[in-house]
Write a protein that holds these residues in place. Structure first.
Motif, mmCIF file in Angstrom:
data_model
loop_
_atom_site.group_PDB
_atom_site.id
_atom_site.type_symbol
_atom_site.label_atom_id
_atom_site.label_comp_id
_atom_site.label_asym_id
_atom_site.label_seq_id
_atom_site.Cartn_x
_atom_site.Cartn_y
_atom_site.Cartn_z
ATOM 1 N N ARG A 3 121.182 103.661 33.369
ATOM 2 C CA ARG A 3 119.876 103.449 33.976
ATOM 3 C C ARG A 3 119.666 102.001 34.397
ATOM 4 O O ARG A 3 119.012 101.738 35.392
ATOM 5 N N LEU A 4 120.189 101.056 33.632
ATOM 6 C CA LEU A 4 120.003 99.628 33.907
ATOM 7 C C LEU A 4 121.302 99.058 34.465
ATOM 8 O O LEU A 4 122.365 99.212 33.852
ATOM 9 N N VAL A 5 121.233 98.394 35.603
ATOM 10 C CA VAL A 5 122.408 97.829 36.243
ATOM 11 C C VAL A 5 122.148 96.375 36.595
ATOM 12 O O VAL A 5 121.248 96.069 37.388
ATOM 13 N N GLU A 6 122.951 95.483 36.002
ATOM 14 C CA GLU A 6 122.810 94.048 36.271
ATOM 15 C C GLU A 6 123.690 93.629 37.444
ATOM 16 O O GLU A 6 124.721 94.239 37.714
ATOM 17 N N SER A 7 123.295 92.538 38.062
ATOM 18 C CA SER A 7 124.113 91.901 39.082
ATOM 19 C C SER A 7 123.736 90.430 39.148
ATOM 20 O O SER A 7 122.713 90.020 38.587
ATOM 21 N N ALA A 23 118.385 96.228 37.928
ATOM 22 C CA ALA A 23 117.718 97.343 38.589
ATOM 23 C C ALA A 23 117.579 98.515 37.622
ATOM 24 O O ALA A 23 118.558 98.915 36.980
ATOM 25 N N ASP A 24 116.377 99.039 37.540
ATOM 26 C CA ASP A 24 116.087 100.170 36.649
ATOM 27 C C ASP A 24 115.913 101.418 37.514
ATOM 28 O O ASP A 24 115.002 101.476 38.330
ATOM 29 N N SER A 25 116.772 102.394 37.313
ATOM 30 C CA SER A 25 116.729 103.612 38.141
ATOM 31 C C SER A 25 115.789 104.675 37.584
ATOM 32 O O SER A 25 115.670 105.757 38.166
ATOM 33 N N LEU A 74 107.636 96.843 42.432
ATOM 34 C CA LEU A 74 107.874 97.712 43.589
ATOM 35 C C LEU A 74 109.358 98.030 43.737
ATOM 36 O O LEU A 74 109.727 99.094 44.235
ATOM 37 N N LYS A 75 110.194 97.112 43.302
ATOM 38 C CA LYS A 75 111.643 97.316 43.398
ATOM 39 C C LYS A 75 112.251 97.765 42.078
ATOM 40 O O LYS A 75 113.471 97.919 41.980
ATOM 41 N N ASN A 76 111.421 97.939 41.067
ATOM 42 C CA ASN A 76 111.936 98.310 39.737
ATOM 43 C C ASN A 76 113.044 97.354 39.285
ATOM 44 O O ASN A 76 114.091 97.800 38.782
ATOM 45 N N THR A 77 112.817 96.089 39.458
ATOM 46 C CA THR A 77 113.857 95.105 39.174
ATOM 47 C C THR A 77 113.321 93.968 38.314
ATOM 48 O O THR A 77 112.231 93.451 38.561
#
Length: 129
Positions: A3-7, A23-25, A74-77
């Motif tokens: 669900r959580l993806v770092e960059s 980013a949280d999906s 708004l971007k779930n980030t």
């Protein structure tokens, strides 16, 4: 992919800057307890910045004044702006969330990795002197 993806990790010289993103999906991002942790080789995972809707953001003493956590709902980030980086900031950085307590976080100092139940895969940050 979880669900959580770092960059945003990478290599930088001391004094430089990097910005990490998470980013949280999933759903309900704006109400979630979120945080950034890091783990250097041979050391325990430590909290860097923790953010929730109720108390805002807390920081570890080692990064206070240099790092800033923020959200774009708004971007779930979730972001971590890291300035004035030092070699001792070298670590794998993890995004974390706690979905168990209605959006309220245990904050720093005192919060540990055990207070979070969802983790990203981590992103490497290397700071050279």
């Amino acid at each position: 992919q979880g669900r959580l993806v770092e960059s945003g990790g990478g290599s930088v010289q001391a004094g430089g800057s990097l910005r990490l993103s998470c980013a949280d999906s999933g759903y309900g991002f704006a109400r979630n307890c979120m945080g950034w942790f890091r783990q250097a080789p041979g050391k325990e995972r430590e909290g860097v910045a923790i953010n929730d809707h109720y108390e805002g953001t807390s920081y570890s003493d080692s990064v206070k004044g240099r790092f800033t956590a923020s959200r774009d709902n708004l971007k779930n980030t979730l972001y971590l702006q890291m300035n004035s980086l030092k070699p001792e900031d070298t670590a794998v950085y993890y995004c974390a969330a706690d979905f168990r307590h209605g959006g309220s976080c245990y904050h720093l100092p005192g919060a540990t990795a055990d207070d979070f139940d969802s983790w990203g895969q981590g992103t490497q940050v290397n700071v050279s002197s």
